[in-house]
Scaffold this active site. Structure first.
Site, mmCIF file in Angstrom:
data_model
loop_
_atom_site.group_PDB
_atom_site.id
_atom_site.type_symbol
_atom_site.label_atom_id
_atom_site.label_comp_id
_atom_site.label_asym_id
_atom_site.label_seq_id
_atom_site.Cartn_x
_atom_site.Cartn_y
_atom_site.Cartn_z
ATOM 1 N N GLY A 12 59.450 121.115 -7.598
ATOM 2 C CA GLY A 12 58.171 120.701 -7.025
ATOM 3 C C GLY A 12 57.001 121.255 -7.808
ATOM 4 O O GLY A 12 57.173 122.067 -8.735
ATOM 5 N N ASP A 13 55.814 120.763 -7.449
ATOM 6 C CA ASP A 13 54.576 121.214 -8.081
ATOM 7 C C ASP A 13 54.562 120.917 -9.581
ATOM 8 O O ASP A 13 53.978 121.662 -10.362
ATOM 9 C CB ASP A 13 54.341 122.715 -7.833
ATOM 10 C CG ASP A 13 54.486 123.052 -6.364
ATOM 11 O OD1 ASP A 13 53.820 122.386 -5.558
ATOM 12 O OD2 ASP A 13 55.269 123.952 -6.016
ATOM 13 N N LYS A 16 52.732 115.520 -10.096
ATOM 14 C CA LYS A 16 53.030 114.081 -10.048
ATOM 15 C C LYS A 16 51.770 113.230 -10.122
ATOM 16 O O LYS A 16 51.796 112.099 -10.591
ATOM 17 C CB LYS A 16 53.803 113.735 -8.774
ATOM 18 C CG LYS A 16 55.236 114.215 -8.825
ATOM 19 C CD LYS A 16 56.033 113.725 -7.645
ATOM 20 C CE LYS A 16 55.851 114.590 -6.433
ATOM 21 N NZ LYS A 16 56.652 115.806 -6.401
ATOM 22 N N GLY A 40 51.913 119.221 -1.484
ATOM 23 C CA GLY A 40 50.501 119.470 -1.752
ATOM 24 C C GLY A 40 50.205 118.982 -3.139
ATOM 25 O O GLY A 40 50.903 119.347 -4.078
ATOM 26 N N HIS A 41 49.252 118.088 -3.279
ATOM 27 C CA HIS A 41 48.838 117.744 -4.624
ATOM 28 C C HIS A 41 47.337 117.865 -4.755
ATOM 29 O O HIS A 41 46.584 117.500 -3.866
ATOM 30 C CB HIS A 41 49.328 116.375 -5.109
ATOM 31 C CG HIS A 41 49.493 115.345 -4.056
ATOM 32 N ND1 HIS A 41 50.678 115.154 -3.406
ATOM 33 C CD2 HIS A 41 48.620 114.464 -3.542
ATOM 34 C CE1 HIS A 41 50.524 114.200 -2.522
ATOM 35 N NE2 HIS A 41 49.300 113.758 -2.581
ATOM 36 N N GLN A 223 58.038 116.839 -2.804
ATOM 37 C CA GLN A 223 58.989 117.857 -3.302
ATOM 38 C C GLN A 223 59.660 117.361 -4.594
ATOM 39 O O GLN A 223 59.025 116.641 -5.341
ATOM 40 C CB GLN A 223 60.016 118.234 -2.233
ATOM 41 C CG GLN A 223 59.428 118.977 -1.057
ATOM 42 C CD GLN A 223 58.691 118.053 -0.105
ATOM 43 O OE1 GLN A 223 59.216 117.053 0.319
ATOM 44 N NE2 GLN A 223 57.474 118.393 0.242
ATOM 45 N N THR A 298 49.498 124.950 -3.297
ATOM 46 C CA THR A 298 48.399 124.168 -2.712
ATOM 47 C C THR A 298 48.476 124.209 -1.187
ATOM 48 O O THR A 298 47.480 124.195 -0.488
ATOM 49 C CB THR A 298 48.507 122.673 -3.136
ATOM 50 O OG1 THR A 298 48.901 122.605 -4.487
ATOM 51 C CG2 THR A 298 47.222 121.930 -2.933
ATOM 52 N N THR A 299 49.721 124.269 -0.665
ATOM 53 C CA THR A 299 49.903 124.215 0.783
ATOM 54 C C THR A 299 49.797 125.589 1.426
ATOM 55 O O THR A 299 49.125 125.770 2.433
ATOM 56 C CB THR A 299 51.269 123.560 1.119
ATOM 57 O OG1 THR A 299 51.257 122.245 0.576
ATOM 58 C CG2 THR A 299 51.523 123.484 2.602
ATOM 59 N N THR A 300 50.450 126.577 0.842
ATOM 60 C CA THR A 300 50.505 127.890 1.500
ATOM 61 C C THR A 300 49.746 128.968 0.736
ATOM 62 O O THR A 300 49.582 130.069 1.241
ATOM 63 C CB THR A 300 51.973 128.361 1.628
ATOM 64 O OG1 THR A 300 52.527 128.405 0.314
ATOM 65 C CG2 THR A 300 52.792 127.430 2.494
ATOM 66 N N LYS A 330 51.396 120.000 -18.219
ATOM 67 C CA LYS A 330 50.958 121.372 -18.503
ATOM 68 C C LYS A 330 51.448 121.934 -19.846
ATOM 69 O O LYS A 330 51.718 123.142 -19.938
ATOM 70 C CB LYS A 330 51.351 122.299 -17.354
ATOM 71 C CG LYS A 330 50.624 121.943 -16.054
ATOM 72 C CD LYS A 330 50.868 122.977 -15.005
ATOM 73 C CE LYS A 330 49.677 123.225 -14.124
ATOM 74 N NZ LYS A 330 49.825 124.262 -13.159
ATOM 75 N N ASP A 332 49.693 122.369 -22.326
ATOM 76 C CA ASP A 332 48.599 123.242 -22.782
ATOM 77 C C ASP A 332 48.786 124.696 -22.340
ATOM 78 O O ASP A 332 48.305 125.618 -23.001
ATOM 79 C CB ASP A 332 47.250 122.710 -22.265
ATOM 80 C CG ASP A 332 47.265 122.523 -20.750
ATOM 81 O OD1 ASP A 332 48.125 121.765 -20.266
ATOM 82 O OD2 ASP A 332 46.444 123.158 -20.065
HETATM 83 P P1 IMP Z 1 60.145 123.143 4.023
HETATM 84 O O1 IMP Z 1 60.040 121.861 3.260
HETATM 85 O O2 IMP Z 1 58.844 123.587 4.615
HETATM 86 O O3 IMP Z 1 61.256 123.100 5.046
HETATM 87 O O4 IMP Z 1 60.565 124.296 2.984
HETATM 88 C C1 IMP Z 1 61.832 124.291 2.335
HETATM 89 C C2 IMP Z 1 61.711 124.729 0.887
HETATM 90 O O5 IMP Z 1 61.053 123.709 0.136
HETATM 91 C C3 IMP Z 1 60.884 125.996 0.690
HETATM 92 O O6 IMP Z 1 61.433 126.733 -0.391
HETATM 93 C C4 IMP Z 1 59.508 125.455 0.312
HETATM 94 O O7 IMP Z 1 58.764 126.397 -0.417
HETATM 95 C C5 IMP Z 1 59.920 124.270 -0.540
HETATM 96 N N1 IMP Z 1 58.881 123.222 -0.613
HETATM 97 C C6 IMP Z 1 58.544 122.334 0.335
HETATM 98 N N2 IMP Z 1 57.573 121.523 -0.103
HETATM 99 C C7 IMP Z 1 57.295 121.874 -1.364
HETATM 100 C C8 IMP Z 1 56.394 121.366 -2.356
HETATM 101 O O8 IMP Z 1 55.652 120.401 -2.173
HETATM 102 N N3 IMP Z 1 56.414 122.028 -3.553
HETATM 103 C C9 IMP Z 1 57.245 123.066 -3.804
HETATM 104 N N4 IMP Z 1 58.100 123.552 -2.913
HETATM 105 C C10 IMP Z 1 58.135 122.969 -1.688
#
Ligand code: IMP
Length: 428
Positions: A12-13, A16, A40-41, A223, A298-300, A330, A332
């Site tokens: 993830g991240d 996209k 989170g984007h 994800q 971005t989310t947490t 990325k 760069d």
């Molecule tokens: P959940 O999706 O909140 O149940 O989390 C499960 C796992 O997926 C955890 O390790 C999160 O940090 C990871 N995760 C969920 N969404 C993202 C994302 O958009 N980017 C990166 N990791 C994510």
């Protein structure tokens, strides 16, 4: 035709939004097919920063119809907060279409996500705490609440009652929390019904019609491959299907209509939450990637774990998703390193693995086997043609292409929309 799938190749991240931007106004529909506001984007347009968690990125393109597919789980408060936030900045959300079959994140599922993680202690998954896992669990156990349930007070009440009969046992008897009342849940969900109603549709029909009319439909995964509930690093995964197969079930678009699968691969690796990560760096190099790449969720807001590029994972992503094109993002960020290591295989207790080990415990013990490539020091941010990249950066991309087994069609060289090198069109 055509339907194009966009997935993340790692954890993830990967960025996209870069690929979506590249296709820009040529995309008529952007469909989110899995996940919820755990994603989170951040999209930067003309220096303006937009952080979206639930809405599909197509919401920022006026010619595009954004669709929330049946495979998504929706937190209604977040949905309307994002809609209101965009409207306040002059971005119209009028075209948004929401599947009647998408599931709703009920308040008890947010609570359960958090208390379960706390209960698990050192065995926690490291979830985003948004109620994603418990909502998908309800969907599979057939006691979930769907968007369409909101429009029939009686049905909604029955479903909430049935769910709470079980949830309250767990909340009070296992977690020692207070019980949640049916009225509380109804009071939270029902006020959104009137606003949501005009957006709701049978999105499978909307998308079938669009494809029949020759529109470009982009299916955007939340994800990424290694967080997929089936193909990821289970149990350290999210609870939905984040790979290309999930695009079909999560949208109702059949596999026969998908013509291309684009995967996004960051030039290094990051991960948030718990779980194995063979190339993770705990030294100054890791800190360099985190600060230079601004690797904070971005989310947490959590600092992301950082490491070198792992092409075993890249090859695995190609296999699982049937990737036709990669976008490397990325690049760069790697500027300024003397050498750039790429993981080409794993060493598991003295045995070389060129492919992703099927056994999770092997993956847990995997030590990266690195190939060291020459670094470069030139600033890449204004480069727009592959031939203009420093020779070492070109060699890096070509070696990665060879190792992951699919062509690299675009390369990101900065956060801005226009900071991209295109080698092959993503739409044709
Ligand atoms: P959940 O999706 O909140 O149940 O989390 C499960 C796992 O997926 C955890 O390790 C999160 O940090 C990871 N995760 C969920 N969404 C993202 C994302 O958009 N980017 C990166 N990791 C994510």
């Amino acid at each position: 035709m055509p339907a194009i799938v966009l997935v993340g190749a790692q954890w993830g991240d990967e960025g996209k939004g870069k690929a979506t931007d590249l296709m820009g106004p040529d995309v008529d529909y952007v469909v989110k097919f899995n996940g919820g506001n755990n994603a989170g984007h951040t999209i930067v347009i003309d220096g303006e920063k937009y952080a979206l968690h639930l809405l599909p990125s197509g919401i920022l393109t006026p010619t595009c119809t954004p669709v929330i597919g049946n495979g998504v789980v929706i937190d209604l408060e977040v949905l309307f907060r994002e809609i209101d936030g965009l409207e306040a900045r002059g971005v119209s959300t009028d075209k948004l279409v929401v599947s009647a079959n998408a599931h709703i994140i009920a308040p008890y599922n947010r609570t359960l996500d958090r208390v379960t993680e706390r209960f698990l202690g050192s065995r926690k998954i490291g979830t985003t705490g948004r109620g994603i896992g418990p909502t998908y669990a309800d969907k599979m156990s057939r006691n979930g609440i769907r968007v369409q349930d909101l429009f029939d007070h009686h049905i909604l009440e029955q479903k909430v009652e049935a769910a709470l009969a079980l949830k309250n046992q767990i909340l009070t008897k296992i977690y020692n929390r207070r019980a949640i009342s049916v009225t509380e849940v109804m009071d939270e969900l029902l006020p959104y019904a009137a606003r949501l109603a005009p957006m709701v549709a049978d999105t499978t029909r909307v998308l079938e019609r669009a494809l029949d009319e020759g529109k470009n439909v982009l299916l955007e995964a939340g994800q990424a491959t290694l967080l997929d509930v089936d193909h990821g690093t289970y149990p350290y995964v999210t609870s939905s299907s984040a790979t290309a197969g999930g695009a079909c079930t999560g949208s109702g678009i059949p596999p026969t209509r998908i013509t291309r699968v684009i995967a996004i691969l960051k030039a290094y690796t990051t991960r948030v939450g718990e779980g194995p990560f063979p190339t993770e760096l705990f030294d100054a190099d890791g800190e360099f990637l985190r600060t230079t790449g601004f690797e904070f969720g971005t989310t947490t807001g959590r600092p992301r774990r950082c490491g070198w590029l792992d092409t075993v994972i890249g090859r695995y992503a190609t296999r699982i998703n049937g990737v036709t094109d990669f976008v490397i993002t990325k690049l760069d960020v790697l500027t300024g390193l003397d050498t750039v290591p790429i993981c080409v295989a794993y060493d598991v207790d003295g045995v070389r693995h060129d492919e992703m080990p099927v056994n999770q415990s092997d993956f847990h013990h995997a030590k990266p086997v690195y190939e060291e490539l020459a670094g470069w020091s030139e600033d890449l941010s204004d480069i727009r043609r592959f031939e203009d990249l420093p020779a070492a950066a070109q060699a890096y991309v070509l070696r990665v292409e060879e190792l992951i087994g699919a062509r690299v069609s675009a390369i990101g060289v900065g956060p801005g929309r226009e900071q991209i090198i295109s080698r092959h069109p993503l739409l044709d």
